[in-house]
Write a protein that holds these residues in place. Structure first.
Motif, PDB file in Angstrom:
ATOM      1  N   PRO A 206       0.814  -1.212   0.000  1.00  0.00           N
ATOM      2  CA  PRO A 206       0.000   0.000   0.000  1.00  0.00           C
ATOM      3  C   PRO A 206       0.859   1.280   0.000  1.00  0.00           C
ATOM      4  O   PRO A 206       1.849   1.351   0.736  1.00  0.00           O
ATOM      5  N   LYS A 207       0.469   2.218  -0.827  1.00  0.00           N
ATOM      6  CA  LYS A 207       1.111   3.545  -0.928  1.00  0.00           C
ATOM      7  C   LYS A 207       2.563   3.498  -1.390  1.00  0.00           C
ATOM      8  O   LYS A 207       3.324   4.427  -1.159  1.00  0.00           O
ATOM      9  N   LYS A 208       2.993   2.382  -1.963  1.00  0.00           N
ATOM     10  CA  LYS A 208       4.365   2.328  -2.482  1.00  0.00           C
ATOM     11  C   LYS A 208       4.316   1.855  -3.932  1.00  0.00           C
ATOM     12  O   LYS A 208       3.555   0.933  -4.260  1.00  0.00           O
ATOM     13  N   PRO A 209       5.135   2.477  -4.801  1.00  0.00           N
ATOM     14  CA  PRO A 209       5.059   2.085  -6.217  1.00  0.00           C
ATOM     15  C   PRO A 209       5.642   0.693  -6.465  1.00  0.00           C
ATOM     16  O   PRO A 209       5.134  -0.063  -7.279  1.00  0.00           O
ATOM     17  N   GLU A 210       6.716   0.363  -5.729  1.00  0.00           N
ATOM     18  CA  GLU A 210       7.361  -0.938  -6.001  1.00  0.00           C
ATOM     19  C   GLU A 210       6.639  -2.077  -5.282  1.00  0.00           C
ATOM     20  O   GLU A 210       5.988  -1.864  -4.245  1.00  0.00           O
ATOM     21  N   LYS A 211       6.786  -3.285  -5.845  1.00  0.00           N
ATOM     22  CA  LYS A 211       6.130  -4.449  -5.257  1.00  0.00           C
ATOM     23  C   LYS A 211       7.067  -5.142  -4.285  1.00  0.00           C
ATOM     24  O   LYS A 211       8.290  -5.030  -4.400  1.00  0.00           O
ATOM     25  N   LYS A 212       6.455  -5.911  -3.372  1.00  0.00           N
ATOM     26  CA  LYS A 212       7.269  -6.672  -2.424  1.00  0.00           C
ATOM     27  C   LYS A 212       7.402  -8.107  -2.958  1.00  0.00           C
ATOM     28  O   LYS A 212       6.407  -8.725  -3.333  1.00  0.00           O
ATOM     29  N   SER A 213       8.632  -8.611  -2.971  1.00  0.00           N
ATOM     30  CA  SER A 213       8.840  -9.989  -3.423  1.00  0.00           C
ATOM     31  C   SER A 213       8.720 -10.923  -2.229  1.00  0.00           C
ATOM     32  O   SER A 213       9.572 -10.919  -1.339  1.00  0.00           O
ATOM     33  N   VAL A 214       7.661 -11.685  -2.214  1.00  0.00           N
ATOM     34  CA  VAL A 214       7.462 -12.633  -1.104  1.00  0.00           C
ATOM     35  C   VAL A 214       8.289 -13.895  -1.370  1.00  0.00           C
ATOM     36  O   VAL A 214       8.928 -14.433  -0.470  1.00  0.00           O
ATOM     37  N   LEU A 215       8.295 -14.366  -2.610  1.00  0.00           N
ATOM     38  CA  LEU A 215       9.146 -15.497  -3.004  1.00  0.00           C
ATOM     39  C   LEU A 215      10.093 -15.004  -4.102  1.00  0.00           C
ATOM     40  O   LEU A 215       9.660 -14.380  -5.069  1.00  0.00           O
ATOM     41  N   LYS A 216      11.387 -15.301  -3.913  1.00  0.00           N
ATOM     42  CA  LYS A 216      12.381 -14.667  -4.793  1.00  0.00           C
ATOM     43  C   LYS A 216      13.083 -15.682  -5.696  1.00  0.00           C
ATOM     44  O   LYS A 216      14.257 -15.970  -5.504  1.00  0.00           O
ATOM     45  N   GLY A 217      12.350 -16.242  -6.611  1.00  0.00           N
ATOM     46  CA  GLY A 217      12.969 -17.140  -7.593  1.00  0.00           C
ATOM     47  C   GLY A 217      13.397 -18.477  -7.014  1.00  0.00           C
ATOM     48  O   GLY A 217      14.515 -18.934  -7.254  1.00  0.00           O
ATOM     49  N   ILE A 218      12.523 -19.114  -6.260  1.00  0.00           N
ATOM     50  CA  ILE A 218      12.901 -20.381  -5.618  1.00  0.00           C
ATOM     51  C   ILE A 218      12.662 -21.575  -6.547  1.00  0.00           C
ATOM     52  O   ILE A 218      11.894 -21.504  -7.498  1.00  0.00           O
ATOM     53  N   LYS A 219      13.337 -22.664  -6.187  1.00  0.00           N
ATOM     54  CA  LYS A 219      13.299 -23.867  -7.014  1.00  0.00           C
ATOM     55  C   LYS A 219      13.198 -25.075  -6.083  1.00  0.00           C
ATOM     56  O   LYS A 219      13.774 -25.059  -4.988  1.00  0.00           O
ATOM     57  N   GLY A 220      12.495 -26.093  -6.489  1.00  0.00           N
ATOM     58  CA  GLY A 220      12.438 -27.292  -5.649  1.00  0.00           C
ATOM     59  C   GLY A 220      11.657 -28.404  -6.301  1.00  0.00           C
ATOM     60  O   GLY A 220      10.941 -28.191  -7.280  1.00  0.00           O
TER      61      GLY A 220
END
Ligand SMILES: Nc1ncnc2c1ncn2[C@@H]1O[C@H](COP(=O)(O)OP(=O)(O)OP(=O)(O)O)[C@@H](O)[C@H]1O
Length: 615
Positions: free
Chosen positions: A27-41
């Motif tokens: 909210p109120k911020k232009p950039e997004k938050k990365s909850v998962l950052k390119g994980i593999k499994g």
């Protein structure tokens, strides 16, 4: 046939994901938050996998993405594809209809999930016996779901999803709220199910050493990155390889979480890098290079191959289960009933639920009868006495408002009470939402008709209204449709708003409709600019219709008591004139209410659908 065999016939489905990114808006911020950052499994069939990590690491997000619950904001590759239909998702909280017993709940799940064409009712009962026995629920089979303990509820949730033998089971924190013994039993049960060839994935918080060692694979997340994927037994050695020595007598699972949490400095980068080494997925001997049983290079190469982009396919192969006697049974597949069949089953379930909830039925009916008698005693001969006609129209108003209020409020609360159950059942393919929605309409409509008929008939007869079938039927019909309309609006508000706001808006909207109903203020006295409100008020259409039914169609004269010198409302038509309703059109009014019912029902379906997806 031994129905338990249906449960052994498992398809092995491996789940593979890579470059998995999940971003959410802040909210109120232009950039997004990365909850998962390119994980593999890779979560393999025949294995019990634990997704662990500190709070906020992204465990539930990963689980929701893999199950298909979360779709927006997700990018990357997930290899599970259409096999998702073969998955069961057991959510963290266990929700059941409280008035059904364990056995009834199981039977409903079995009939909704498996067609009688492929598994007979008798076989289903045998299957249920087998499952209840396996999950140690036999003693509680006649217990109402609301009276089960936390562990029993969790086992029942698992049993319900096992009925159609899913290849993959996802469980969100299955041990939350359970004591250590029940937690151990639950994870042990899951391990047994995984051993039969299923892919079982669950999130878990701080498992004890005993529980931790039951897992085949531990997948640890820290701030959206994978910081360990390996066996529980390799944890200490893995951490040691990045310079983190587990203190003696310390639970490795706790130490792993402490490291992921940054309690020993920010090690995320080093751990994430080390976690890429797939050898941690094999037992310790490989690390020591001592044992002939350790995975061969071919095995590791094969595993690596399956991890490489572009090569991965949804793997659907049949697991050979030993000691199976009949190959015919092994190949016997189950398939779900048609949605039409499910509709009938759901109508049956809704009816049963209705009759079990005595507050919904007997109490409401009793109160309807009581209030109707009170109105009858209160208004006496208002229906025929020319001096009491303003009171009589007031009584009609009370009839309308009473039915409206007593229907709109339960309507508002209906779906919020059931939404978690519907979400669970629709998500796990027990039925389609539209089938359930249609079943609730088909069940509730006759109930509204019966309840309002009882209420109206007593009041009508006790207040000396005209004993003419035509007038009575029209009067009743108007009351019934406005009741169904109240239910429609209530359900709509309940699917759009939470119960607190819903009841508030329900009360306020009813008051507004009342103002524009044409009784408190005559229609032609309402300021022209606001008169449109009267044309969207179902109460106005209903009231006008009920008044027309009693006074229209050349009713003639009412009784003027000999003690009265002058009776203003001696001619019935005077009442119509008094309220500006002499031009009222019964058919048109009914149509207007029916249109509103249709609008509310359609809107409610879409808002309910939206609510189920987003909550
Ligand atoms: N839809 C969303 N909108 C905003 N933030 C979100 C959303 N989904 C997840 N997050 C954020 O992503 C982070 C990870 O959430 P998630 O629920 O996956 O964590 P978790 O590891 O399951 O935590 P816990 O163990 O406390 O349940 C949290 O900071 C959460 O606030």
């Amino acid at each position: 046939m031994d129905s338990s065999k249906l449960l052994k016939n498992v398809y092995g489905i491996d789940i593979h994901f890579e470059d998995l990114v999940y971003q959410v808006n802040v909210p109120k911020k232009p950039e997004k938050k990365s909850v998962l950052k390119g994980i593999k499994g890779t979560f393999k069939s025949g294995e019990l996998t634990a997704i662990m990590g500190p709070s906020g690491a992204g465990k539930s997000s990963l689980m929701n993405i893999l199950t298909g619950l979360t779709k927006s904001g997700v990018s990357g590759k997930i290899e599970i594809g259409k096999a998702r239909k073969l998955c069961g998702y057991i959510m963290q909280d266990d929700h059941f209809f409280p008035y059904f017993t364990v056995e009834e709940t199981m039977l409903m799940a079995a009939t909704l999930k498996i067609s009688n064409q492929c598994v007979s009712l008798k076989e289903k009962r045998t299957l249920i016996d087998y499952l209840l026995n396996s999950l140690k629920l036999t003693k509680t089979r006649q217990t109402k779901c609301s009276n089960l303990s936390g562990g029993q509820k969790k086992r029942l949730s698992i049993a319900l999803e096992l009925i159609d033998n899913p290849a993959v089971l996802f469980l969100d924190e299955p041990t939350t709220g359970l004591d250590s013994s029940s937690s151990f039993d639950t994870i042990q049960l899951l391990r047994g199910l995984a051993n039969e060839g299923r892919t079982i994935v669950c999130t878990i918080h701080q498992p004890s050493t005993n529980i931790y060692n039951l897992f085949n694979l531990v997948y640890v997340l820290s701030a959206g990155r994978c910081t360990y994927q390996g066996t529980p037994q390799n944890t200490v050695m893995f951490l040691s390889s990045v310079g983190l020595e587990c203190p003696p007598y310390h639970n490795p699972a706790d130490f792993l979480l402490e490291c992921a949490n940054g309690d020993y400095g920010d090690q995320t980068e080093a751990l994430a890098e080390a976690a890429k080494d797939i050898r941690w997925r094999y037992d310790q001997q490989l690390m020591q290079g001592e044992d002939a049983d350790a995975p061969s290079e071919t095995q590791v190469a094969k595993f690596n191959e399956s991890q490489s982009p572009g090569q991965v396919q949804v793997q659907v192969q049949k697991i050979e289960i030993q000691n199976m006697e009949s190959s015919k049974d092994l190949t016997k597949h189950t398939y779900p009933p048609t949605e039409y069949m499910r509709l009938w089953l759901l109508i049956g379930r809704c009816h049963l639920q209705f009759f079990r909830d005595w507050t919904l039925t007997y109490l409401k009916l009793g109160i309807h009868v009581l209030c109707s008698i009170l109105i009858g005693l209160f208004f006496g001969d208002s229906g025929s006495n020319a001096t009491k006609q303003i009171s009589n129209v007031g009584m009609i108003m009370i009839h309308c408002v009473y039915l409206w209020y007593t229907t709109i409020m339960p309507g508002i609360l209906r779906y919020p009470a059931e939404i978690e159950i519907i979400r669970k059942e629709t998500f796990n393919n027990w039925y389609k939402l539209r089938t359930y929605y249609l079943a609730t309409i088909i069940t509730s409509t006759p109930v509204h008709i019966i309840f309002s008929t009882v209420y109206i008939t007593i009041g009508y007869l006790m207040t000396d209204q005209p004993v003419e079938m035509d007038r009575f039927v029209k009067y009743l019909l108007s009351a019934v449709v406005v009741t169904i309309c109240a239910d429609g609006l209530g359900v709509f508000l309940g699917t759009v708003l939470n119960p607190v706001n819903g009841t508030f808006v329900g009360a306020v909207s009813t008051s507004c409709m009342l103002m524009f109903s044409g009784f408190l203020i005559l229609l032609n006295h309402i300021p022209a600019a606001m008169r449109f409100m009267a044309y969207i008020s179902p109460l106005r259409y209903a009231l006008e219709n009920m008044v027309i039914s009693l006074y229209g169609n050349q009713r003639g004269q009412l009784i003027c008591p000999p003690t009265e010198f002058y009776c203003h409302f001696k001619n019935a038509v005077t009442v119509l004139r008094q309220f500006g309703m002499e031009d009222g059109d019964f058919g048109h009014n009914i149509l207007m209410i029916l249109i509103q019912i249709a609008i509310f029902k359609v809107l409610s379906y879409f808002t309910l659908k939206h609510k189920i997806k987003t909550n």
